[in-house]
Motif scaffolding. Sequence first.
Motif, mmCIF file in Angstrom:
data_model
loop_
_atom_site.group_PDB
_atom_site.id
_atom_site.type_symbol
_atom_site.label_atom_id
_atom_site.label_comp_id
_atom_site.label_asym_id
_atom_site.label_seq_id
_atom_site.Cartn_x
_atom_site.Cartn_y
_atom_site.Cartn_z
ATOM 1 N N GLY A 61 17.553 61.780 19.909
ATOM 2 C CA GLY A 61 18.059 60.716 20.760
ATOM 3 C C GLY A 61 19.482 60.971 21.240
ATOM 4 O O GLY A 61 20.156 60.072 21.720
ATOM 5 N N LYS A 62 19.937 62.225 21.125
ATOM 6 C CA LYS A 62 21.304 62.581 21.509
ATOM 7 C C LYS A 62 21.283 63.847 22.359
ATOM 8 O O LYS A 62 20.486 64.741 22.134
ATOM 9 N N LEU A 63 22.221 63.883 23.307
ATOM 10 C CA LEU A 63 22.369 65.079 24.130
ATOM 11 C C LEU A 63 23.758 65.089 24.727
ATOM 12 O O LEU A 63 24.438 64.065 24.780
ATOM 13 N N SER A 64 24.160 66.266 25.154
ATOM 14 C CA SER A 64 25.414 66.379 25.897
ATOM 15 C C SER A 64 25.107 66.858 27.300
ATOM 16 O O SER A 64 24.136 67.587 27.531
ATOM 17 N N TYR A 95 30.759 76.004 20.822
ATOM 18 C CA TYR A 95 30.555 74.562 20.873
ATOM 19 C C TYR A 95 31.124 73.891 19.628
ATOM 20 O O TYR A 95 31.463 74.531 18.649
ATOM 21 N N ARG A 96 31.219 72.585 19.723
ATOM 22 C CA ARG A 96 31.554 71.746 18.582
ATOM 23 C C ARG A 96 30.680 70.506 18.675
ATOM 24 O O ARG A 96 30.145 70.191 19.749
ATOM 25 N N MET A 97 30.553 69.812 17.576
ATOM 26 C CA MET A 97 29.764 68.590 17.578
ATOM 27 C C MET A 97 30.654 67.429 18.008
ATOM 28 O O MET A 97 31.791 67.300 17.561
ATOM 29 N N GLY A 98 30.142 66.585 18.885
ATOM 30 C CA GLY A 98 30.878 65.426 19.361
ATOM 31 C C GLY A 98 30.842 64.287 18.362
ATOM 32 O O GLY A 98 30.109 64.335 17.363
ATOM 33 N N GLU A 99 31.598 63.290 18.640
ATOM 34 C CA GLU A 99 31.703 62.137 17.749
ATOM 35 C C GLU A 99 30.379 61.399 17.577
ATOM 36 O O GLU A 99 30.155 60.777 16.546
ATOM 37 N N ALA A 100 29.505 61.460 18.582
ATOM 38 C CA ALA A 100 28.207 60.786 18.499
ATOM 39 C C ALA A 100 27.098 61.724 18.006
ATOM 40 O O ALA A 100 25.946 61.321 17.911
ATOM 41 N N GLY A 101 27.434 62.990 17.708
ATOM 42 C CA GLY A 101 26.463 63.895 17.109
ATOM 43 C C GLY A 101 25.763 64.864 18.035
ATOM 44 O O GLY A 101 24.788 65.499 17.631
ATOM 45 N N PRO A 109 34.562 72.025 31.480
ATOM 46 C CA PRO A 109 35.736 71.201 31.754
ATOM 47 C C PRO A 109 35.491 69.705 31.601
ATOM 48 O O PRO A 109 36.422 68.934 31.427
ATOM 49 N N LEU A 110 34.230 69.275 31.669
ATOM 50 C CA LEU A 110 33.887 67.865 31.535
ATOM 51 C C LEU A 110 32.555 67.756 30.823
ATOM 52 O O LEU A 110 31.574 68.386 31.236
ATOM 53 N N VAL A 111 32.545 66.991 29.743
ATOM 54 C CA VAL A 111 31.322 66.823 28.955
ATOM 55 C C VAL A 111 31.103 65.341 28.679
ATOM 56 O O VAL A 111 32.023 64.642 28.255
ATOM 57 N N MET A 112 29.886 64.877 28.928
ATOM 58 C CA MET A 112 29.503 63.519 28.555
ATOM 59 C C MET A 112 28.550 63.612 27.373
ATOM 60 O O MET A 112 27.539 64.316 27.431
ATOM 61 N N GLU A 113 28.896 62.919 26.320
ATOM 62 C CA GLU A 113 28.038 62.851 25.136
ATOM 63 C C GLU A 113 27.218 61.573 25.261
ATOM 64 O O GLU A 113 27.776 60.487 25.455
ATOM 65 N N ARG A 131 22.822 56.412 27.650
ATOM 66 C CA ARG A 131 24.090 55.681 27.625
ATOM 67 C C ARG A 131 25.186 56.689 27.341
ATOM 68 O O ARG A 131 25.061 57.508 26.427
ATOM 69 N N ILE A 132 26.247 56.652 28.106
ATOM 70 C CA ILE A 132 27.372 57.559 27.884
ATOM 71 C C ILE A 132 28.188 57.020 26.718
ATOM 72 O O ILE A 132 28.757 55.931 26.802
ATOM 73 N N ALA A 133 28.226 57.779 25.622
ATOM 74 C CA ALA A 133 28.975 57.372 24.432
ATOM 75 C C ALA A 133 30.425 57.826 24.517
ATOM 76 O O ALA A 133 31.342 57.072 24.175
ATOM 77 N N ASN A 134 30.635 59.059 24.961
ATOM 78 C CA ASN A 134 31.980 59.637 25.050
ATOM 79 C C ASN A 134 32.035 60.600 26.223
ATOM 80 O O ASN A 134 31.057 61.277 26.516
ATOM 81 N N THR A 135 33.193 60.680 26.851
ATOM 82 C CA THR A 135 33.429 61.657 27.910
ATOM 83 C C THR A 135 34.684 62.433 27.545
ATOM 84 O O THR A 135 35.720 61.835 27.271
ATOM 85 N N TYR A 136 34.550 63.759 27.520
ATOM 86 C CA TYR A 136 35.647 64.655 27.158
ATOM 87 C C TYR A 136 36.021 65.468 28.390
ATOM 88 O O TYR A 136 35.150 66.085 29.008
#
Length: 186
Positions: A61-64, A95-101, A109-113, A131-136
């Motif tokens: 249920g998670k993706l970037s 890569y690294r794991m985002g706050e939402a997994g 340059p732009l990633v939406m978790e 749903r966009i949880a975080n944007t880096y």
Amino acid sequence: MKKNVGSVMALYPTPAVVIGTMVNGKVNWVLVGHIGIVGHDRILISLAKPHYTNQGVIETGKLSVNVVDENLLPRADYVGITSGAKVDKSEVFAYRMGEAGAPLIEDSPLVMECEVVDNYQTETFDNFICRIANTYVEESVLNEKGKVDYTKLKPVLFEMPNYNYLATGDVIAKCTRLGKKYKKEN
């Protein structure tokens, strides 16, 4: 004169993005050109059902959503033509794991978790409403107001039916100003 070319999807080009998710405990990446905006906090990721990535998106249920620029394009194209069912693509990007997994590409340059809230299925596609949880965002592509400056980011666009990548970055007009000018002239 316009020619009727049939029932053809003609809303291209769209931004090229790499979707990252976990599949069977491993990171997997796939290049996607079928994306859309559902609202200010929701996006749509449309993946053909045979994609290996789909099972990971469904399970976790998670993706970037990793925006592709010209520097990422060769690796992004590779993950788009190579199946994760046959090849381990986990090391194509740092890569690294985002706050939402979800796994996030360090060089994007732009990633939406995102978290999947629904899957609108058609006969041939899984259409993940997310749903966009975080944007880096890399600070180098932000303007003085802290907003993304797409003339600096320059995302690559994907277009069909010719299967081309297009460059972006030029501002041709300021939103709402053309309409105001038109209104004054008419």
